[in-house]
Design a protein around this motif. Sequence first.
Motif, PDB file in Angstrom:
ATOM      1  N   UNK A   1     -16.056 -34.163 -10.996  1.00 28.91           N
ATOM      2  CA  UNK A   1     -16.528 -35.539 -11.154  1.00 28.91           C
ATOM      3  C   UNK A   1     -17.271 -36.028  -9.912  1.00 28.91           C
ATOM      4  N   UNK A   2     -16.956 -35.434  -8.757  1.00 33.25           N
ATOM      5  CA  UNK A   2     -17.636 -35.828  -7.524  1.00 33.25           C
ATOM      6  C   UNK A   2     -19.010 -35.187  -7.387  1.00 33.25           C
ATOM      7  N   UNK A   3     -19.268 -34.176  -8.200  1.00 33.22           N
ATOM      8  CA  UNK A   3     -20.616 -33.576  -8.247  1.00 33.22           C
ATOM      9  C   UNK A   3     -20.994 -33.447  -9.722  1.00 33.22           C
ATOM     10  N   UNK A   4     -21.315 -34.577 -10.367  1.00 30.80           N
ATOM     11  CA  UNK A   4     -21.522 -34.610 -11.818  1.00 30.80           C
ATOM     12  C   UNK A   4     -22.712 -33.763 -12.270  1.00 30.80           C
ATOM     13  N   UNK A   5     -22.739 -33.521 -13.551  1.00 32.64           N
ATOM     14  CA  UNK A   5     -23.809 -32.719 -14.133  1.00 32.64           C
ATOM     15  C   UNK A   5     -25.086 -33.546 -14.273  1.00 32.64           C
ATOM     16  N   UNK A   6     -26.200 -32.856 -14.458  1.00 36.85           N
ATOM     17  CA  UNK A   6     -27.449 -33.500 -14.852  1.00 36.85           C
ATOM     18  C   UNK A   6     -27.392 -33.627 -16.379  1.00 36.85           C
ATOM     19  N   UNK A   7     -27.061 -34.801 -16.863  1.00 44.66           N
ATOM     20  CA  UNK A   7     -26.789 -34.985 -18.289  1.00 44.66           C
ATOM     21  C   UNK A   7     -27.983 -34.609 -19.163  1.00 44.66           C
ATOM     22  N   UNK A   8     -29.175 -35.019 -18.773  1.00 43.99           N
ATOM     23  CA  UNK A   8     -30.354 -34.697 -19.565  1.00 43.99           C
ATOM     24  C   UNK A   8     -30.559 -33.200 -19.694  1.00 43.99           C
TER      25      UNK A   8
ATOM     26  N   UNK B   1     -21.165 -37.485 -15.681  1.00 47.43           N
ATOM     27  CA  UNK B   1     -19.826 -37.003 -16.007  1.00 47.43           C
ATOM     28  C   UNK B   1     -19.701 -35.540 -15.584  1.00 47.43           C
ATOM     29  N   UNK B   2     -18.525 -34.984 -15.818  1.00 46.35           N
ATOM     30  CA  UNK B   2     -18.325 -33.547 -15.571  1.00 46.35           C
ATOM     31  C   UNK B   2     -18.885 -32.709 -16.704  1.00 46.35           C
TER      32      UNK B   2
END
Length: 364
Positions: A180-187, A253-254
């Motif tokens: 969670x501290x290094x979230x994903x690139x959602x797109x 988000x993760x």
Amino acid sequence: MGEKKVTWLELFYDLIFVAAFSKSTHVLLHVEAGYIHLEYLLKFILIFIPIWWAWVGQTMFINRFGEDFWHQRMFLILQMLFVLIMTSSLSVDFDQYYIPFLTGYVGLRVMTAVQYLVVLRSEEKGSRRNTAHYLGTRFWFGILISVSSLFFDSWIRYAALYAGIIVEMIVPLAGRKHLMKSPTHTGHLLERFGLLTLILFGESVVSTLSVLQPQKGDWDSISFSILAFTLIVSIWWQYYDNVEKKVDKSVQTAGQTVIYGHLFILMSLSMIASSIQLLYLQEVHYSFILYYLFGSVFIYFIATSLVFHKYRYEHQRLRINHLGLFTAILAAFLAINLILVVPNIIILAQLTLFFTVYAKLTTT
């Protein structure tokens, strides 16, 4: 967080998996005495999960740490060779091809774990470095458990293999606080899973084409194929209109809802693809194909609803009454078909209507 684009090499990597997913789907075409026996349903799951997880592992690394560096290109190209080894060994007779299958799978997972360790030698700092360290060290526990399967025979071998896979799948969930501290690139994440899902839609189209029999030239075959294609298009419409129009790609988000939810989306699409062919060939009992097909559609409906719910704009999220409506439609169609024996083409028409309503209410 800057925008991240899918590269051409990633697209090429996805295409290498086409044959693997196709082979797993074909396991569902083994019909004996009018049924797909539990043995083949289990084999489908056991073949599908390692393919999916191997793809997920590399995809998530690229999502967080992927750069167009030459060494990352080499890692990805080397992984393609392991995909080919794994794919060539996929068979319902697992025992005969177990070692090359394990070689392909473990090779993929080792390459991914090593890439995380390579990140530690870069200039990454803070939470991103902690994430790379966590994943790059914890994945080895599952990998080693899977490798230990070489020392066993019979069912114990497979228990060890999948125990390792389960451990690996739990690692991101257990380390959610790091991720969670290094979230994903959602797109990028949605685009990558959307492209993989497109492969499964292609498998559905192949199933539709396989029922065309020009030597007959009858309108029943042509009508069935047209309606099956319409069904696939309606599923495609619902999925991709949600991805393009209804989800907030700025959410950080993760990514675990997308990752694990798509396991059920992809598996249900494979089941729907196989059921289209079985429905036309009429090689399975009427009641069995009804439960199998409607069950596959229900899994897909629940999985897509849960995956997109988290990422939809809040004012556009589905309510409980929507879920009740869609479930009631499916249950009503299934009940009618169990009471009245209807032609297969009517069953396709019912599901096409369901997905048209599902797409209309969730994308407009």
